[in-house]
Write an enzyme that holds these catalytic residues in place. Structure first.
Site, PDB file in Angstrom:
ATOM      1  N   LYS A 224       0.810  -1.220   0.000  1.00  0.00           N
ATOM      2  CA  LYS A 224       0.000   0.000   0.000  1.00  0.00           C
ATOM      3  C   LYS A 224       0.840   1.265   0.000  1.00  0.00           C
ATOM      4  O   LYS A 224       2.025   1.264   0.345  1.00  0.00           O
ATOM      5  CB  LYS A 224      -1.000  -0.043   1.151  1.00  0.00           C
ATOM      6  CG  LYS A 224      -2.100  -1.071   0.822  1.00  0.00           C
ATOM      7  CD  LYS A 224      -3.293  -1.032   1.746  1.00  0.00           C
ATOM      8  CE  LYS A 224      -4.406  -1.912   1.169  1.00  0.00           C
ATOM      9  NZ  LYS A 224      -5.556  -2.041   2.104  1.00  0.00           N
ATOM     10  N   ARG A 259      -4.046  -9.970   4.616  1.00  0.00           N
ATOM     11  CA  ARG A 259      -4.394  -9.983   3.198  1.00  0.00           C
ATOM     12  C   ARG A 259      -3.182  -9.511   2.414  1.00  0.00           C
ATOM     13  O   ARG A 259      -2.773  -8.344   2.542  1.00  0.00           O
ATOM     14  CB  ARG A 259      -5.598  -9.069   2.964  1.00  0.00           C
ATOM     15  CG  ARG A 259      -6.089  -9.047   1.531  1.00  0.00           C
ATOM     16  CD  ARG A 259      -7.333  -8.184   1.391  1.00  0.00           C
ATOM     17  NE  ARG A 259      -7.759  -8.107   0.001  1.00  0.00           N
ATOM     18  CZ  ARG A 259      -7.209  -7.266  -0.888  1.00  0.00           C
ATOM     19  NH1 ARG A 259      -6.202  -6.475  -0.533  1.00  0.00           N
ATOM     20  NH2 ARG A 259      -7.652  -7.246  -2.133  1.00  0.00           N
TER      21      ARG A 259
HETATM   22  N1  LIG Z   1     -10.943  -6.455   3.673  1.00  0.00           N
HETATM   23  C1  LIG Z   1     -10.099  -5.742   2.880  1.00  0.00           C
HETATM   24  N2  LIG Z   1     -10.295  -5.747   1.528  1.00  0.00           N
HETATM   25  C2  LIG Z   1      -9.426  -5.025   0.782  1.00  0.00           C
HETATM   26  N3  LIG Z   1      -9.413  -4.840  -0.574  1.00  0.00           N
HETATM   27  C3  LIG Z   1      -8.348  -4.016  -0.839  1.00  0.00           C
HETATM   28  S1  LIG Z   1      -7.982  -3.474  -2.471  1.00  0.00           S
HETATM   29  C4  LIG Z   1      -6.699  -2.313  -2.287  1.00  0.00           C
HETATM   30  C5  LIG Z   1      -5.315  -2.923  -2.198  1.00  0.00           C
HETATM   31  O1  LIG Z   1      -5.187  -4.166  -2.080  1.00  0.00           O
HETATM   32  O2  LIG Z   1      -4.350  -2.131  -2.244  1.00  0.00           O
HETATM   33  N4  LIG Z   1      -7.671  -3.682   0.288  1.00  0.00           N
HETATM   34  C6  LIG Z   1      -8.352  -4.298   1.318  1.00  0.00           C
HETATM   35  C7  LIG Z   1      -8.160  -4.310   2.748  1.00  0.00           C
HETATM   36  O3  LIG Z   1      -7.241  -3.683   3.322  1.00  0.00           O
HETATM   37  N5  LIG Z   1      -9.071  -5.054   3.466  1.00  0.00           N
END
Ligand SMILES: Nc1nc2[nH]c(SCC(=O)O)nc2c(=O)[nH]1
Length: 286
Positions: A224, A259
């Site tokens: 990020k 994640r």
């Molecule tokens: N639950 C959850 N879902 C997500 N989807 C994305 S998309 C943006 C990226 O991966 O940079 N980030 C997240 C997160 O932090 N938490």
């Protein structure tokens, strides 16, 4: 729901968070054949992440990067359903999560065999709470200030941790009041979703505040832009060390699911972190 809770109980006992691999089923098809290339690429990537130890694969068809254009739920379904159906067959041991805000996509994903709904808008979308209720699936409720297209223009909080925590408490209450059982709720502070670098750091420093809500905590920091800002690395693909550092910090603060884009690297980092944080190797034989 049972399989997810079995994994979460293991995570609790071993002190090691689950790893959720990220697979984007986008349409900027390199093969020019519309979708076949992207479906095959997504399936291959998911298989590689599962082989590297990912407990969950998070499938998304809408890029929710700041400034991204929205995708229709029909387009989301067209991209995601073939991948879910293939992975249900090819990766029976791996839980499949779908990253969507759309009720129609949630329903179709559940029918296709998804195990978890991951909603960056915490079921605020039209009909989405009702859709998830009917699917019987667990759901990740994530905080976002504003919308992906504009959320990073001027993020504003009096007390970011208190406001994000109170928002999630409110969403939990709304979902519980609508009949969603406790064991189908997970929460996430939404790192990078309507937050400045300092807001993200405050949230990460105070992750314990979210554990007090009493639901499994999912954290997404991988690649990020706050990591890029701290490490002065403009290329998201070159933020792996920083992503690992932030992931281990989140694990230390009690996150139950991480994640990530880089599964093998995160697994190795967790192996070493776990050996020291819990004392002794988990009966590994060399
Ligand atoms: N639950 C959850 N879902 C997500 N989807 C994305 S998309 C943006 C990226 O991966 O940079 N980030 C997240 C997160 O932090 N938490």
């Amino acid at each position: 729901v049972e399989r997810l809770h079995t994994l979460l109980r293991d995570a609790e006992q071993t002190g090691r968070p689950l790893v959720m691999g990220i697979v984007n089923v986008t349409d900027d098809s390199f093969s020019g054949d519309g979708l076949k290339g992207d479906t095959a690429a997504a399936i291959a990537q998911a298989k590689a992440q599962a082989a590297a130890g990912a407990d969950i694969i998070d499938l998304g068809a809408e890029s929710t990067r700041p400034g991204a254009a929205p995708v229709s739920f029909q387009q989301e379904i067209h991209r995601l359903v073939p991948v879910i159906e293939a992975l249900r067959h090819d990766l029976p041991q791996t839980l499949l999560s779908v990253d969507t805000r759309n009720a129609g996509t949630m329903r179709a994903a559940a029918v296709a065999g998804a195990h978890l709904i991951n909603d960056i808008s915490a079921l605020e979308g039209e009909g989405s709470l009702d859709a998830v209720l009917r699917t019987g699936l667990p759901v990740v409720l994530m905080h976002m200030q504003g919308q992906p297209g504009s959320m990073q223009q001027a993020p504003q909080y009096a007390d970011v941790t208190a406001e994000v925590r109170d928002y999630l408490a409110g969403r939990i209450a709304a979902c519980r009041a609508a009949g969603l059982p406790r064991d189908r709720i997970l929460i996430d502070p939404g790192i990078g979703f309507g937050k400045t670098v300092d807001h993200n750091l405050a949230l990460l420093q105070r992750l314990q505040a979210f554990r007090l809500l009493g639901y499994p905590l999912l954290v997404g920091v991988s690649r990020k832009s706050f990591i890029g800002a701290i490490a002065r690395e403009a290329d998201a693909q070159r933020r792996l060390p920083g992503s690992i550092a932030a992931a281990l910090w989140a694990a230390q603060q009690g996150a139950k699911i991480l994640r990530v884009h880089d599964v093998p690297e995160t697994m190795q980092a967790l192996d070493v972190w776990q050996a020291m944080s819990r004392g002794g190797l988990e009966a590994e034989k060399f």
